[in-house]
Motif scaffolding. Structure first.
Motif, mmCIF file in Angstrom:
data_model
loop_
_atom_site.group_PDB
_atom_site.id
_atom_site.type_symbol
_atom_site.label_atom_id
_atom_site.label_comp_id
_atom_site.label_asym_id
_atom_site.label_seq_id
_atom_site.Cartn_x
_atom_site.Cartn_y
_atom_site.Cartn_z
ATOM 1 N N SER A 1 3.995 -4.853 2.006
ATOM 2 C CA SER A 1 4.088 -3.864 0.924
ATOM 3 C C SER A 1 5.518 -3.381 0.753
ATOM 4 N N GLN A 2 6.171 -3.085 1.868
ATOM 5 C CA GLN A 2 7.569 -2.647 1.794
ATOM 6 C C GLN A 2 8.457 -3.755 1.249
ATOM 7 N N GLN A 3 8.208 -4.991 1.653
ATOM 8 C CA GLN A 3 8.989 -6.124 1.140
ATOM 9 C C GLN A 3 8.762 -6.316 -0.358
ATOM 10 N N ASN A 4 7.523 -6.135 -0.790
ATOM 11 C CA ASN A 4 7.233 -6.273 -2.206
ATOM 12 C C ASN A 4 7.963 -5.209 -3.022
ATOM 13 N N CYS A 5 7.951 -3.983 -2.535
ATOM 14 C CA CYS A 5 8.690 -2.922 -3.230
ATOM 15 C C CYS A 5 10.185 -3.236 -3.249
ATOM 16 N N SER A 6 10.702 -3.683 -2.106
ATOM 17 C CA SER A 6 12.119 -4.010 -2.013
ATOM 18 C C SER A 6 12.505 -5.105 -3.006
ATOM 19 N N GLY A 7 11.614 -6.074 -3.204
ATOM 20 C CA GLY A 7 11.881 -7.143 -4.162
ATOM 21 C C GLY A 7 11.960 -6.650 -5.597
ATOM 22 N N MET A 8 11.440 -5.452 -5.854
ATOM 23 C CA MET A 8 11.528 -4.850 -7.183
ATOM 24 C C MET A 8 12.621 -3.786 -7.252
ATOM 25 N N GLY A 9 13.496 -3.776 -6.250
ATOM 26 C CA GLY A 9 14.581 -2.797 -6.251
ATOM 27 C C GLY A 9 14.122 -1.396 -5.904
ATOM 28 N N SER A 10 13.068 -1.280 -5.096
ATOM 29 C CA SER A 10 12.513 0.024 -4.758
ATOM 30 C C SER A 10 12.118 0.034 -3.287
ATOM 31 N N GLN A 11 11.310 1.004 -2.891
ATOM 32 C CA GLN A 11 10.783 1.090 -1.537
ATOM 33 C C GLN A 11 9.447 1.817 -1.599
ATOM 34 N N LEU A 12 8.703 1.755 -0.516
ATOM 35 C CA LEU A 12 7.473 2.550 -0.459
ATOM 36 C C LEU A 12 7.835 4.025 -0.644
ATOM 37 N N VAL A 13 6.982 4.731 -1.344
ATOM 38 C CA VAL A 13 7.296 6.089 -1.784
ATOM 39 C C VAL A 13 7.609 7.019 -0.611
ATOM 40 N N ASP B 1 -2.643 2.320 17.777
ATOM 41 C CA ASP B 1 -1.987 1.369 16.874
ATOM 42 C C ASP B 1 -1.998 1.863 15.421
ATOM 43 N N GLU B 2 -2.443 3.109 15.170
ATOM 44 C CA GLU B 2 -2.463 3.640 13.801
ATOM 45 C C GLU B 2 -1.111 4.280 13.488
ATOM 46 N N LEU B 3 -0.127 3.414 13.196
ATOM 47 C CA LEU B 3 1.256 3.856 13.070
ATOM 48 C C LEU B 3 1.769 3.877 11.635
ATOM 49 N N CYS B 4 0.928 3.515 10.659
ATOM 50 C CA CYS B 4 1.332 3.548 9.256
ATOM 51 C C CYS B 4 0.456 4.540 8.501
ATOM 52 N N TYR C 1 5.511 3.077 -8.992
ATOM 53 C CA TYR C 1 4.673 1.921 -9.332
ATOM 54 C C TYR C 1 3.438 1.932 -8.432
ATOM 55 N N PHE C 2 2.266 1.876 -9.061
ATOM 56 C CA PHE C 2 0.994 1.832 -8.342
ATOM 57 C C PHE C 2 0.458 0.404 -8.430
ATOM 58 N N SER C 3 0.353 -0.263 -7.291
ATOM 59 C CA SER C 3 -0.010 -1.682 -7.300
ATOM 60 C C SER C 3 -1.488 -1.867 -7.621
ATOM 61 N N ASP C 4 -1.805 -3.081 -8.039
ATOM 62 C CA ASP C 4 -3.216 -3.430 -8.272
ATOM 63 C C ASP C 4 -3.678 -4.514 -7.310
ATOM 64 N N ASP C 5 -2.871 -4.774 -6.250
ATOM 65 C CA ASP C 5 -3.272 -5.730 -5.224
ATOM 66 C C ASP C 5 -3.050 -5.109 -3.846
ATOM 67 N N TRP C 6 -3.560 -5.773 -2.825
ATOM 68 C CA TRP C 6 -3.565 -5.230 -1.472
ATOM 69 C C TRP C 6 -2.656 -6.049 -0.559
ATOM 70 N N MET C 7 -1.951 -5.364 0.342
ATOM 71 C CA MET C 7 -1.094 -6.015 1.330
ATOM 72 C C MET C 7 -1.002 -5.143 2.572
ATOM 73 N N PRO C 8 -0.623 -5.728 3.748
ATOM 74 C CA PRO C 8 -0.281 -4.904 4.911
ATOM 75 C C PRO C 8 0.999 -4.105 4.641
ATOM 76 N N TRP C 9 1.341 -3.197 5.578
ATOM 77 C CA TRP C 9 2.470 -2.291 5.334
ATOM 78 C C TRP C 9 3.793 -3.040 5.193
ATOM 79 N N ASN C 10 4.085 -3.965 6.119
ATOM 80 C CA ASN C 10 5.369 -4.671 6.053
ATOM 81 C C ASN C 10 5.515 -5.458 4.759
#
Length: 220
Positions: free
Chosen positions: A106-118, A184-187, A95-104
């Motif tokens: 983003s991972q929560q959003n993927c998790s809410g759809m039964g998935s994870q960041l690629v 601090d560039e850890l993602c 799934y390629f999103s059409d909105d923007w979020m920070p990393w954490n």
């Protein structure tokens, strides 16, 4: 000539080819069978064509799925299917999103759809994502960034979101990346630009970015 062989006045003599008239029903039968065979062939071709476009199991209530045919050496063939809005590749859906979020987030959003960041494991998977981003973001002239599931707790200690160990041979960093400064560039994001296949870049986890979610495909 005896009485039985005598031909009376006004009676036509039997034609020598009278045997052909006895064969005519067979000719009709053969013709009918030929027509039936042709119709069955057309029906079979139509069925195969429809099956290639959409598995029989997807008729009716499953029309919202997108599927690709998977061929296995030992198991034969089956279909790998993804929900509407997700793109199938091998054993996964993306799934390629059409909105923007920070990393954490983003991972929560993927998790809410039964998935994870690629989690990118192979060059073939990277190539699929590169091609798909080119299709979805072709009007973005300056390129786009999308979070993937790679991050570090400390500089240089990379690990995937599903705890898959980091494999340097299957990493696709841009030239000069990953950078150690600032610390601090850890993602990690994919910084998509046309004609740049190796496109990973490490960034602060707090910046807003598109994201790519991944989940297992449904087998039908």
């Amino acid at each position: 000539m005896n009485q039985q062989e005598r031909v009376g006045p006004g009676t036509a003599a039997p034609a020598e080819g009278s045997s052909c008239s006895r064969l005519s029903p067979w000719v009709l039968l053969v013709s009918a069978l030929a027509v039936k065979t042709a119709l069955m062939t057309v029906g079979l071709v139509t069925h195969v064509s429809q099956s290639c476009d959409k598995p029989a199991a997807l008729q009716g209530n499953h029309t919202e799925l997108h599927c690709i045919l998977a061929v296995h050496q030992s198991k034969g063939r089956d279909w790998k299917c993804c929900s509407e809005g997700w793109r199938p590749f091998q054993e996964s859906c993306y799934y390629f999103s059409d909105d923007w979020m920070p990393w954490n987030e983003s991972q929560q959003n993927c998790s809410g759809m039964g998935s994870q960041l690629v989690v990118i494991n192979t060059e073939a998977e990277q190539a699929f994502l590169y091609k798909e981003m080119g299709r979805q973001f072709k009007h973005q002239r300056n390129g786009v960034i999308l979070y993937i599931g790679l991050r570090a707790q400390k500089v240089g200690q990379w690990r995937w979101a599903d705890q898959t160990p980091y494999n340097e041979t299957a990493a696709f960093w841009r030239r000069g990346e990953p950078s150690d400064q600032p610390s601090d560039e850890l993602c990690v994001v994919i910084h998509y630009q046309k004609d740049i296949f190796r496109n990973w870049n490490n960034v602060p986890c707090t910046i807003d970015s598109y994201r790519i979610c991944e989940t297992a495909a449904e087998t039908i």
